[in-house]
Write a protein that holds these residues in place. Structure first.
Motif, PDB file in Angstrom:
ATOM      1  N   GLU A   1       4.330  -9.652 -13.163  1.00  0.00           N
ATOM      2  CA  GLU A   1       4.954  -8.508 -12.490  1.00  0.00           C
ATOM      3  C   GLU A   1       4.449  -8.450 -11.058  1.00  0.00           C
ATOM      4  N   LEU A   2       5.376  -8.409 -10.102  1.00  0.00           N
ATOM      5  CA  LEU A   2       4.998  -8.331  -8.691  1.00  0.00           C
ATOM      6  C   LEU A   2       4.615  -6.894  -8.354  1.00  0.00           C
ATOM      7  N   LEU A   3       3.389  -6.705  -7.863  1.00  0.00           N
ATOM      8  CA  LEU A   3       2.913  -5.375  -7.509  1.00  0.00           C
ATOM      9  C   LEU A   3       3.400  -4.987  -6.118  1.00  0.00           C
ATOM     10  N   GLU A   4       3.724  -3.725  -5.961  1.00  0.00           N
ATOM     11  CA  GLU A   4       4.145  -3.246  -4.648  1.00  0.00           C
ATOM     12  C   GLU A   4       2.974  -3.268  -3.679  1.00  0.00           C
ATOM     13  N   GLY A   5       3.270  -3.566  -2.430  1.00  0.00           N
ATOM     14  CA  GLY A   5       2.212  -3.593  -1.434  1.00  0.00           C
ATOM     15  C   GLY A   5       2.682  -4.207  -0.137  1.00  0.00           C
ATOM     16  N   PRO A   6       1.802  -4.313   0.841  1.00  0.00           N
ATOM     17  CA  PRO A   6       2.156  -4.900   2.141  1.00  0.00           C
ATOM     18  C   PRO A   6       2.301  -6.409   2.031  1.00  0.00           C
ATOM     19  N   GLU A   7       2.774  -7.024   3.101  1.00  0.00           N
ATOM     20  CA  GLU A   7       2.836  -8.481   3.147  1.00  0.00           C
ATOM     21  C   GLU A   7       1.410  -9.020   3.308  1.00  0.00           C
ATOM     22  N   LEU A   8       0.972  -9.730   2.293  1.00  0.00           N
ATOM     23  CA  LEU A   8      -0.398 -10.222   2.247  1.00  0.00           C
ATOM     24  C   LEU A   8      -0.434 -11.722   2.501  1.00  0.00           C
ATOM     25  N   MET A   9      -1.538 -12.194   3.067  1.00  0.00           N
ATOM     26  CA  MET A   9      -1.782 -13.618   3.127  1.00  0.00           C
ATOM     27  C   MET A   9      -2.102 -14.086   1.706  1.00  0.00           C
ATOM     28  N   PRO A  10      -1.881 -15.369   1.377  1.00  0.00           N
ATOM     29  CA  PRO A  10      -1.940 -15.818  -0.013  1.00  0.00           C
ATOM     30  C   PRO A  10      -3.358 -16.055  -0.547  1.00  0.00           C
ATOM     31  N   GLY A  11      -4.194 -15.034  -0.473  1.00  0.00           N
ATOM     32  CA  GLY A  11      -5.527 -15.065  -1.056  1.00  0.00           C
ATOM     33  C   GLY A  11      -5.818 -13.720  -1.690  1.00  0.00           C
TER      34      GLY A  11
ATOM     35  N   ALA B   1     -10.085  -1.896 -11.508  1.00  0.00           N
ATOM     36  CA  ALA B   1      -9.943  -3.171 -10.808  1.00  0.00           C
ATOM     37  C   ALA B   1      -9.635  -2.892  -9.343  1.00  0.00           C
ATOM     38  N   HIS B   2     -10.392  -3.521  -8.458  1.00  0.00           N
ATOM     39  CA  HIS B   2     -10.202  -3.357  -7.016  1.00  0.00           C
ATOM     40  C   HIS B   2      -9.674  -4.669  -6.445  1.00  0.00           C
ATOM     41  N   LEU B   3      -8.552  -4.598  -5.746  1.00  0.00           N
ATOM     42  CA  LEU B   3      -7.895  -5.763  -5.163  1.00  0.00           C
ATOM     43  C   LEU B   3      -8.098  -5.733  -3.653  1.00  0.00           C
ATOM     44  N   ILE B   4      -8.556  -6.845  -3.088  1.00  0.00           N
ATOM     45  CA  ILE B   4      -8.861  -6.911  -1.658  1.00  0.00           C
ATOM     46  C   ILE B   4      -8.195  -8.146  -1.071  1.00  0.00           C
TER      47      ILE B   4
ATOM     48  N   TYR C   1      -6.053   1.896 -11.473  1.00  0.00           N
ATOM     49  CA  TYR C   1      -6.752   2.926 -12.239  1.00  0.00           C
ATOM     50  C   TYR C   1      -6.447   2.853 -13.732  1.00  0.00           C
ATOM     51  N   GLN C   2      -5.194   2.618 -14.083  1.00  0.00           N
ATOM     52  CA  GLN C   2      -4.794   2.566 -15.481  1.00  0.00           C
ATOM     53  C   GLN C   2      -4.128   1.223 -15.765  1.00  0.00           C
ATOM     54  N   THR C   3      -4.521   0.618 -16.868  1.00  0.00           N
ATOM     55  CA  THR C   3      -3.978  -0.685 -17.231  1.00  0.00           C
ATOM     56  C   THR C   3      -2.464  -0.639 -17.332  1.00  0.00           C
ATOM     57  N   GLY C   4      -1.807  -1.584 -16.644  1.00  0.00           N
ATOM     58  CA  GLY C   4      -0.361  -1.697 -16.725  1.00  0.00           C
ATOM     59  C   GLY C   4       0.417  -0.739 -15.849  1.00  0.00           C
ATOM     60  N   ARG C   5      -0.244   0.225 -15.253  1.00  0.00           N
ATOM     61  CA  ARG C   5       0.426   1.197 -14.385  1.00  0.00           C
ATOM     62  C   ARG C   5       0.451   0.674 -12.945  1.00  0.00           C
ATOM     63  N   PRO C   6       1.262   1.271 -12.066  1.00  0.00           N
ATOM     64  CA  PRO C   6       1.258   0.837 -10.662  1.00  0.00           C
ATOM     65  C   PRO C   6      -0.128   0.982 -10.043  1.00  0.00           C
ATOM     66  N   VAL C   7      -0.452   0.092  -9.128  1.00  0.00           N
ATOM     67  CA  VAL C   7      -1.728   0.197  -8.421  1.00  0.00           C
ATOM     68  C   VAL C   7      -1.649   1.345  -7.429  1.00  0.00           C
ATOM     69  N   GLY C   8      -2.807   1.831  -7.020  1.00  0.00           N
ATOM     70  CA  GLY C   8      -2.846   2.860  -5.995  1.00  0.00           C
ATOM     71  C   GLY C   8      -2.403   2.312  -4.649  1.00  0.00           C
ATOM     72  N   PRO C   9      -2.290   3.172  -3.659  1.00  0.00           N
ATOM     73  CA  PRO C   9      -1.826   2.707  -2.338  1.00  0.00           C
ATOM     74  C   PRO C   9      -2.805   1.723  -1.703  1.00  0.00           C
ATOM     75  N   TRP C  10      -2.235   0.769  -0.977  1.00  0.00           N
ATOM     76  CA  TRP C  10      -3.059  -0.167  -0.219  1.00  0.00           C
ATOM     77  C   TRP C  10      -3.529   0.521   1.055  1.00  0.00           C
ATOM     78  N   THR C  11      -4.827   0.493   1.294  1.00  0.00           N
ATOM     79  CA  THR C  11      -5.392   1.138   2.475  1.00  0.00           C
ATOM     80  C   THR C  11      -6.125   0.111   3.324  1.00  0.00           C
ATOM     81  N   SER C  12      -6.197   0.380   4.606  1.00  0.00           N
ATOM     82  CA  SER C  12      -6.827  -0.551   5.538  1.00  0.00           C
ATOM     83  C   SER C  12      -8.326  -0.301   5.633  1.00  0.00           C
ATOM     84  N   ILE C  13      -9.095  -1.392   5.616  1.00  0.00           N
ATOM     85  CA  ILE C  13     -10.528  -1.323   5.901  1.00  0.00           C
ATOM     86  C   ILE C  13     -10.795  -1.856   7.305  1.00  0.00           C
ATOM     87  N   GLY C  14      -9.752  -2.293   7.983  1.00  0.00           N
ATOM     88  CA  GLY C  14      -9.874  -2.689   9.377  1.00  0.00           C
ATOM     89  C   GLY C  14     -10.221  -4.146   9.578  1.00  0.00           C
TER      90      GLY C  14
END
Length: 532
Positions: free
Chosen positions: A227-237, A248-251, A273-286
């Motif tokens: 399942e493709l998770l919603e989020g910004p355009e990420l580099m492939p890492g 689970a924290h995704l960086i 936060y919850q297994t199988g549910r949408p991830v929280g919003p992607w936030t910038s750490i700069g």
């Protein structure tokens, strides 16, 4: 191999002419598309492809005769070891424009599972002292092709609905290194993780973003995904962490176009936060070099860990090739970026918690077969550097060990898997010199009533290898056994809700494979691989 002239990358406009001695029968692995600026650029990619790969080459231009001879030699050698080339290379029409569109049409023609390309943001070679801007001597066409290939791969994945795994070869990487040793955006070592309800989720980066597989409530339900998770355009890492609260924290790194011109590259994170549910919003750490987008685009890929107080510590290789660190409190407050300075480092960091509650970070040196160790006991003590550590890592092999306060790597001289604890005078060798890449694992596995550390790594030909030793006693040695299942990504391990070790891989068809430990008196045994 005959030289093709301006072969158009348009669906339906060209016929495929198979090369002599190649085999394009159905049932083989999905193709890998190598998208480069010129024929010579494809050579290191072809040389690092494993046996049995189906390879398609896409070039921006035809290059000169010397480049073609080098490509022909690489193709001949690859065919001898069992690689397949269904047709001659594609040569795009650089003068026609819309490079992204041309590559996209080519990908639809090829149907790849993997796309391998060049470095979209190569690092600088010098500084323009007058303008105070970096000078990059890498040919512009290479970066242009890489950025277009990333955009095209993303659109292709969104169109076909199946994962496409992308690898960007770091500019200036030493010839002869395997792909895992010179990637610009590394795949995660730990990408299998249990949620707060005990169910497992697998997270991997693809061209279009992070994809997730989720374990069902019962084994009979199997897994849902990818399942493709919603989020910004990420580099492939991707970096994946399990926080102290069980989330689970995704960086990752995002790359967006600036209104003022140029591109903004930022470290971003999201929380499951919850297994199988949408991830929280992607936030910038700069970005530690955020004041200059020309410098910021060179930032290395982030590594991170949590300390005993629940604070997230994030590390990146900065513009000056030292390391920058930033801390986020459990409530979300961010500290400023702190430059650690010291030894110049490569794009390879491993962060891990200390047994006493502090934080360690080990980085591979840029200019030597060595590493540097940074340690922080608490916020008041600051960071301490140690350059005299007995760690000489083979590129692409550093990873945090499952034991607190330890790091694993492959020794640069022999490729043997090793483990080292800060303060130890020498690492401990664990065998397993075949294969490439990092090692994952878990501690506390039940093997005939004994607490053991179970390790998993890529072995010969990419086949996952599994080993074990008593907890805290790696000096007793590790007996490695092949699992029989090759993987496109580093194999991962975690515990399921019943305390069994679960191993996951991704096969040549892009599908998740799962094997579970069989508890009982027979030692370390696993079920047959289940394809999800």
């Amino acid at each position: 191999m005959a030289r093709a002239t301006r072969r158009r990358a348009r669906r339906g406009e060209t016929s495929r002419e198979p090369l002599p001695g190649t085999d394009s029968r159905p049932g083989r692995a999905a193709p890998v598309a190598i998208v480069v600026a010129g024929p010579a650029d494809a050579v290191p990619f072809i040389r690092s492809e494993p046996v049995g790969s189906v390879i398609e080459v896409v070039c921006l231009d035809g290059g000169g005769d010397a480049e073609h001879r080098a490509l022909e030699a690489a193709v001949t050698q690859a065919r001898r070891r069992g690689c397949v080339f269904p047709g001659e290379p594609f040569f795009l029409d650089a003068e026609a424009g819309n490079l992204t569109g041309q590559i996209l049409d080519t990908l639809h023609d090829i149907g790849p599972l993997r796309v391998r390309t060049l470095d979209p943001d190569p690092v600088h070679d010098d500084i323009d002292r007058e303008r105070k801007l970096p000078i990059v001597n890498e040919p512009q066409a290479r970066g242009q092709v890489a950025r277009s290939a990333l955009r095209a791969a993303r659109r292709y994945q969104l169109a076909v609905g199946t994962p496409v795994f992308v690898d960007c070869r770091r500019a200036g990487a030493e010839n002869g290194l395997p792909a895992e040793a010179c990637t610009r955006y590394p795949l995660p070592t730990r990408w299998l993780m249990a949620g707060t309800d005990g169910r497992l989720s697998a997270y991997l980066p693809t061209a279009a973003g992070v994809v997730r597989w989720t374990e069902g409530a019962t084994e009979s339900e199997g897994w849902r995904g990818p399942e493709l998770l919603e989020g910004p355009e990420l580099m492939p890492g991707l970096t994946v962490l399990r926080g102290p609260e069980g989330y689970a924290h995704l960086i990752g790194l995002s790359r967006t176009k600036r209104k003022e011109g140029g591109f903004a590259v930022e470290v971003v994170c999201a929380t499951q936060y919850q297994t199988g549910r949408p991830v929280g919003p992607w936030t910038s750490i700069g970005n530690p070099n955020g004041a200059s987008w020309q410098k910021a685009r060179e930032v290395g890929f982030p590594a991170a860990t949590f300390d005993a107080a629940g604070s997230l510590h994030l590390f990146v290789r900065n513009f000056g090739h030292s390391v920058s660190a930033r801390r986020q409190s459990p409530k979300g407050a961010l500290s400023g970026w702190e430059t650690l300075g010291g030894m110049r480092t490569a794009d390879e960091l491993a962060a891990f918690p200390a047994a006493d509650g502090g934080v360690h970070m080990v980085a591979r040196a840029r200019d030597a077969r060595a590493a540097v160790h940074w340690y922080r006991r608490d916020a008041a003590s600051g960071w301490a550097e140690d350059r005299r550590i007995p760690v000489s890592p083979y590129p692409g092999s550093l990873s945090a060990a499952p034991e607190a306060g330890a790091v694993r790597f492959r020794y640069a001289g022999s490729n043997e898997v090793c483990v080292w604890w800060p303060g130890a005078q020498a690492p401990i060798g664990l065998g397993g010199p075949d294969g490439v890449g990092p090692v994952d694992g878990v501690t506390g596995a039940d093997i005939q009533g004994w607490g053991c550390t179970v390790l998993v790594r890529g072995g010969a030909g990419g086949v996952a290898a599994i080993g074990a030793h008593p907890d805290g006693r790696p000096d007793t040695g590790v007996w490695w056994a092949e699992s029989g299942e090759p993987s496109l990504v580093p194999p991962a391990a975690a515990f399921d809700s019943r305390g069994r070790v679960v191993i996951t891989t991704v096969g040549a068809d892009g599908r998740l494979r799962v094997a579970r430990q069989q508890l009982g008196p027979s030692g370390l045994e696993f079920t047959r691989w289940e394809v999800q």
